[in-house]
Design a protein around this motif. Structure first.
Motif, short mmCIF file in Angstrom:
data_model
loop_
_atom_site.label_atom_id
_atom_site.label_comp_id
_atom_site.label_asym_id
_atom_site.label_seq_id
_atom_site.Cartn_x
_atom_site.Cartn_y
_atom_site.Cartn_z
N ASP A 1 38.52 -1.48 -10.48
CA ASP A 1 37.49 -1.34 -9.44
C ASP A 1 36.61 -0.14 -9.77
OD1 ASP A 1 36.00 -1.52 -7.18
OD2 ASP A 1 37.57 -0.83 -5.81
N PHE A 2 35.47 -0.40 -10.45
CA PHE A 2 34.53 0.64 -10.86
C PHE A 2 33.19 0.41 -10.16
CE2 PHE A 2 36.31 1.78 -15.37
CZ PHE A 2 37.46 2.27 -14.77
N SER A 3 32.52 1.52 -9.83
CA SER A 3 31.17 1.42 -9.26
C SER A 3 30.10 1.46 -10.35
CB SER A 3 30.92 2.57 -8.27
OG SER A 3 30.96 3.81 -8.95
N ASN A 4 30.54 1.78 -11.58
CA ASN A 4 29.60 1.87 -12.68
C ASN A 4 30.33 1.53 -13.98
OD1 ASN A 4 27.20 2.42 -14.07
ND2 ASN A 4 26.77 4.23 -12.80
N ASN A 5 29.60 1.42 -15.04
CA ASN A 5 30.19 1.08 -16.34
C ASN A 5 30.70 2.35 -17.01
OD1 ASN A 5 30.91 -0.69 -18.42
ND2 ASN A 5 29.00 -0.34 -19.52
N TRP A 6 31.81 2.88 -16.45
CA TRP A 6 32.30 4.17 -16.91
C TRP A 6 32.92 4.08 -18.29
CZ3 TRP A 6 29.96 7.34 -14.05
CH2 TRP A 6 29.88 7.19 -12.66
N ASP B 1 25.22 -1.20 -23.04
CA ASP B 1 25.34 -2.05 -21.86
C ASP B 1 26.63 -2.87 -21.84
OD1 ASP B 1 22.92 -1.13 -20.98
OD2 ASP B 1 21.77 -2.76 -21.92
N ALA B 2 27.32 -2.93 -22.94
CA ALA B 2 28.54 -3.75 -22.99
C ALA B 2 29.57 -3.19 -22.01
CB ALA B 2 29.12 -3.76 -24.40
N SER B 3 30.19 -4.08 -21.26
CA SER B 3 31.17 -3.65 -20.25
C SER B 3 32.37 -2.99 -20.91
CB SER B 3 31.65 -4.86 -19.44
OG SER B 3 32.69 -4.48 -18.57
N THR B 4 32.81 -1.90 -20.33
CA THR B 4 34.00 -1.18 -20.84
C THR B 4 35.30 -1.78 -20.29
OG1 THR B 4 33.91 0.41 -19.01
CG2 THR B 4 32.72 0.97 -21.03
N ILE B 5 35.19 -2.62 -19.29
CA ILE B 5 36.40 -3.11 -18.60
C ILE B 5 37.33 -3.92 -19.50
CG2 ILE B 5 37.17 -4.70 -16.78
CD1 ILE B 5 35.03 -3.56 -14.99
N PRO B 6 36.84 -4.87 -20.32
CA PRO B 6 37.76 -5.63 -21.19
C PRO B 6 38.60 -4.73 -22.10
CG PRO B 6 35.64 -6.72 -21.10
CD PRO B 6 35.46 -5.39 -20.42
N ASN B 7 37.95 -3.71 -22.65
CA ASN B 7 38.69 -2.81 -23.55
C ASN B 7 39.73 -2.00 -22.78
OD1 ASN B 7 39.17 -1.84 -26.14
ND2 ASN B 7 37.86 -0.05 -25.82
N ILE B 8 39.40 -1.56 -21.58
CA ILE B 8 40.35 -0.80 -20.76
C ILE B 8 41.54 -1.69 -20.38
CG2 ILE B 8 40.68 0.31 -18.52
CD1 ILE B 8 37.77 1.30 -18.74
N LYS B 9 41.24 -2.94 -20.02
CA LYS B 9 42.33 -3.88 -19.67
C LYS B 9 43.26 -4.10 -20.85
CE LYS B 9 40.48 -6.70 -15.90
NZ LYS B 9 40.14 -8.07 -15.45
N THR B 10 42.68 -4.23 -22.02
CA THR B 10 43.50 -4.45 -23.22
C THR B 10 44.49 -3.31 -23.43
OG1 THR B 10 41.79 -5.75 -24.32
CG2 THR B 10 43.44 -4.70 -25.73
N ILE C 1 38.93 13.68 -14.74
CA ILE C 1 38.04 13.67 -15.89
C ILE C 1 36.60 13.54 -15.39
CG2 ILE C 1 38.16 11.16 -16.19
CD1 ILE C 1 38.10 11.61 -19.21
N LEU C 2 35.68 14.16 -16.09
CA LEU C 2 34.27 14.04 -15.74
C LEU C 2 33.81 12.63 -16.04
CD1 LEU C 2 31.75 15.63 -14.77
CD2 LEU C 2 31.25 16.03 -17.20
N LYS C 3 33.27 11.95 -15.04
CA LYS C 3 32.82 10.57 -15.23
C LYS C 3 31.57 10.53 -16.12
CE LYS C 3 34.58 8.76 -10.86
NZ LYS C 3 34.54 9.71 -9.76
N GLU C 4 31.59 9.55 -17.01
CA GLU C 4 30.48 9.43 -17.96
C GLU C 4 30.17 7.94 -18.14
OE1 GLU C 4 29.57 10.43 -22.69
OE2 GLU C 4 31.36 11.24 -21.68
N VAL C 5 28.90 7.58 -17.93
CA VAL C 5 28.49 6.18 -18.08
C VAL C 5 28.41 5.84 -19.57
CG1 VAL C 5 26.64 4.51 -17.63
CG2 VAL C 5 27.20 6.25 -15.92
N ALA C 6 28.86 4.63 -19.91
CA ALA C 6 28.82 4.18 -21.31
C ALA C 6 27.39 4.17 -21.82
CB ALA C 6 29.44 2.79 -21.41
N LYS C 7 27.22 4.46 -23.10
CA LYS C 7 25.89 4.57 -23.68
C LYS C 7 25.26 3.21 -23.99
CE LYS C 7 26.74 9.17 -25.59
NZ LYS C 7 26.87 9.99 -26.81
#
Length: 625
Positions: A467-472, A440-449, A432-438
């Protein structure tokens, strides 16, 4: 290395087998289309194959019961069936007939059924040396005898710890065929031991009438698991291939918790399968079908074990009858009861009886059919309507395998790697084409859920690392997709990588412990005869089914003793027994009559047909020899 100990549960069919695995069983035993000692609990090879796949997912085993005696025309069909069972992945066969040891069969593990006279160290060691990998011990053994057998051989030992008991030495009961030509050794036991009998003495006087004199309580050794493990048992078996799913779930769950409590504090032993079970009910043994409970002889003879009132389920004690009001009962602990419950009690005539709860108004239990009872009568519940509804639900027991997830980015997108509690690994990639979230809220909690939502899969997520290098930013649908693909692969990997133990039987010629076999060895075909002859046996009597002489046969030997139950045992109850009984004692049911013979030195009782000519030796003389 830690020693594995298992809970072995019965499977009447595929549905109950899956329920047993979900409830925490480490193994199940199930009947095939033919040759099992429960003709009403047969299963197709296709259903057994499905059972194998499901069990192996949790690293649980499937044992198929082929424990009837075989007639000559059944040898080839049995051999072919064994090949089919091996091909679908069955872990072991439970056998009685030694003809199977002579067949051309694949390298499938063989267990010796309790029907195979497994009561002494020499016999058990012989079976181990012949290639048997596990022995199901006779139920009437005590802890000292089990320990002695274990010290004589390193064969795996299995022992019944729950459920109905055969009053006879297993494999040596011929009442069914003598009383109605239905062979217990052929899977058609008529349960003559559960019938009512009259008991008369040698003068013809009636001592008891219409009592279930051979019916004994059910087995509960749940408190003995540590002692049995110390004695050498590694498999705890639940009887009940004819019982319902509530019984299977309840007893398996109860024993699972008992064994887990032991394992938690004993580093030398471990669970024999994977995963952990989540329960939506509280397992209690007395809520299962039971005739009252006994520890049988595991702690030697110490209490009465008969249940002469009825062979039906007694169930759970509720309390005493306090008062009768109108057409209802005031019962101690009535608040435990629910509408629709079945009640059990002993009526005014001293007979087992029962009724069903219609409604409970205030403190009055109103039955569907009112029956007058004396105040003080003990009231039992033998059918718990609410409990049964709860346990019957598919989600009453849920088994899950722990898994750790690692989600990380790749040059072309992302990858999810799953590692389960046994070290199996699967992965799936998300291009998938990587896209930074629009924002500042971290996307990680939602992905973990969303990664943790395992739904109806057999997995539960214990740990997630991202393990992300950016807030994808990732669409939830894509997260779900990669999780679903990874876990589906892991199911296949677990089943495909399952390791089945195998053992190829080779013909041996070490000496059998005895040189003469009577009918109790159940030899019914030329291959079994060939097996014993090669191991030094010189005389072999035909199986009872092939040579029964009506009216004169010994139909049972048992450690259970009617004299002891009556308080008339010269060995253990001399100080309180009073006058001796006049022998022979005779049991009658309709036209069937049986003489009782008591062998006091080995502490056994024999049951003979009415026309048998027997010599009766006074018990004091027997004990003085």
């Amino acid at each position: 290395m830690k020693k594995k100990v298992e809970i072995l549960a019965p499977a009447k069919n595929l549905v109950q087998g899956i329920a047993a695995i979900n409830a925490g069983a480490d193994a199940v035993y199930i009947g095939a289309p033919l040759f099992g000692a429960r003709t009403n609990a047969t299963n197709s090879v296709e259903d057994i194959a499905e059972m194998v796949t499901y069990a192996h997912l949790f690293k649980a085993q499937v044992f198929v019961v082929l424990n009837t005696i075989l007639y000559p025309n059944e040898l080839e069909p049995c051999r072919k069936l064994i090949h089919e069972l091996y091909d679908i992945g069955v872990d072991a066969l439970i056998i009685q007939d030694m003809s199977i040891m002579e067949m051309d069969i694949p390298p499938i593990v063989l267990h010796a059924s309790t029907q195979a006279n497994n009561r002494d160290p020499k016999h058990v060691k012989f079976l181990k040396d012949a290639g048997i990998q596990r022995v199901v011990l006779a139920r009437e053994l005590n802890l000292d005898q089990i320990r002695e057998i274990h010290e004589a051989s390193d064969v795996e030992l299995e022992f019944f710890v729950s459920g109905a008991l055969c009053v006879s030495f297993s494999g040596n009961c011929y009442m069914s065929i003598a009383g109605g030509e239905r062979s217990a050794n052929r899977g058609s036991c008529a349960q003559n031991c559960r019938l009512p009998y009259n008991l008369t003495d040698g003068t013809g006087a009636t001592l008891l009438s219409n009592s279930h004199l051979l019916s004994i309580k059910d087995l509960d050794l749940s408190d003995q698991l540590p002692n049995l493990i110390e004695a050498g048992i590694t498999s705890f078996k639940i009887e009940g291939r004819l019982k319902d799913v509530v019984y299977v779930k309840n007893n398996t769950s109860f024993l699972r918790k008992k064994l887990d409590a032991f394992l938690e504090n004993n580093e030398h032993f471990q669970k024999a399968s994977s995963g952990r079970t989540f329960y939506n009910f509280e397992a209690e043994m007395d809520r299962s079908f039971n005739r009252g409970y006994t520890d049988y002889f595991v702690n030697k003879r110490k209490e009465k074990i008969g249940n002469w009132e009825s062979p039906k389920s007694q169930g759970q004690i509720i309390g005493k009858l306090i008062e009768i009001k109108a057409n209802g009962y005031v019962i101690e602990n009535y608040e435990k009861l629910n509408n629709g419950d079945g009640l059990y009690f002993i009526n005014e005539a001293g007979e087992a009886d029962g009724t069903q709860v219609n409604i409970i108004i205030n403190n009055i239990v109103v039955p569907n059919t009112f029956k007058p009872l004396p105040i003080g009568t003990k009231i039992y519940r033998n059918s718990d309507a609410e409990f049964n509804k709860l346990v019957e639900k598919e989600n009453s027991v849920v088994r899950k395998i722990g898994v750790s997830l690692n989600f990380f980015e790749t040059p072309d997108g992302f990858q999810l790697v799953a590692v389960d509690e046994d070290g199996h690994t699967s992965s799936a990639t998300l291009a998938i084409l990587k896209e930074v979230a629009k924002n500042d809220a971290s996307t990680i909690p939602n992905i973990k859920t969303n990664l943790s939502k395992t739904g109806n899969t057999p997995f539960i997520v214990d740990e997630i690392s991202i393990d992300f290098s950016n807030n994808w930013f990732l669409p939830i649908s894509k997260v779900n997709e990669v999780r679903r693909e990874t876990l589906e692969q892991l199911i296949d990997i677990r089943v495909n990588e399952y390791h089945r133990e195998e053992f190829q039987i080779t013909k041996t010629d070490h000496p059998y412990p005895v040189e003469v076999l009577d009918f109790t060895y159940n030899v019914s075909n030329h291959l079994a005869r060939q097996f014993y002859k090669r191991h030094g046996v010189k005389e072999i009597e035909k199986a009872f089914e092939l040579q029964w002489d009506p009216g004169k046969a010994r139909v049972m030997v048992t450690k259970y003793c009617v004299k002891y139950e009556l308080g008339k045992c010269a060995r253990f109850q001399r100080d309180t027994m009073g006058e001796k009984l006049v022998e022979p004692l005779t049991l009658t049911h309709g036209e069937n009559a049986y003489k009782l013979k008591f062998n006091c030195k080995p502490c056994e009782m024999e049951i003979w047909e009415k026309d048998a000519e027997l010599e009766f030796v006074d018990e004091d003389e027997q004990l003085s020899r």
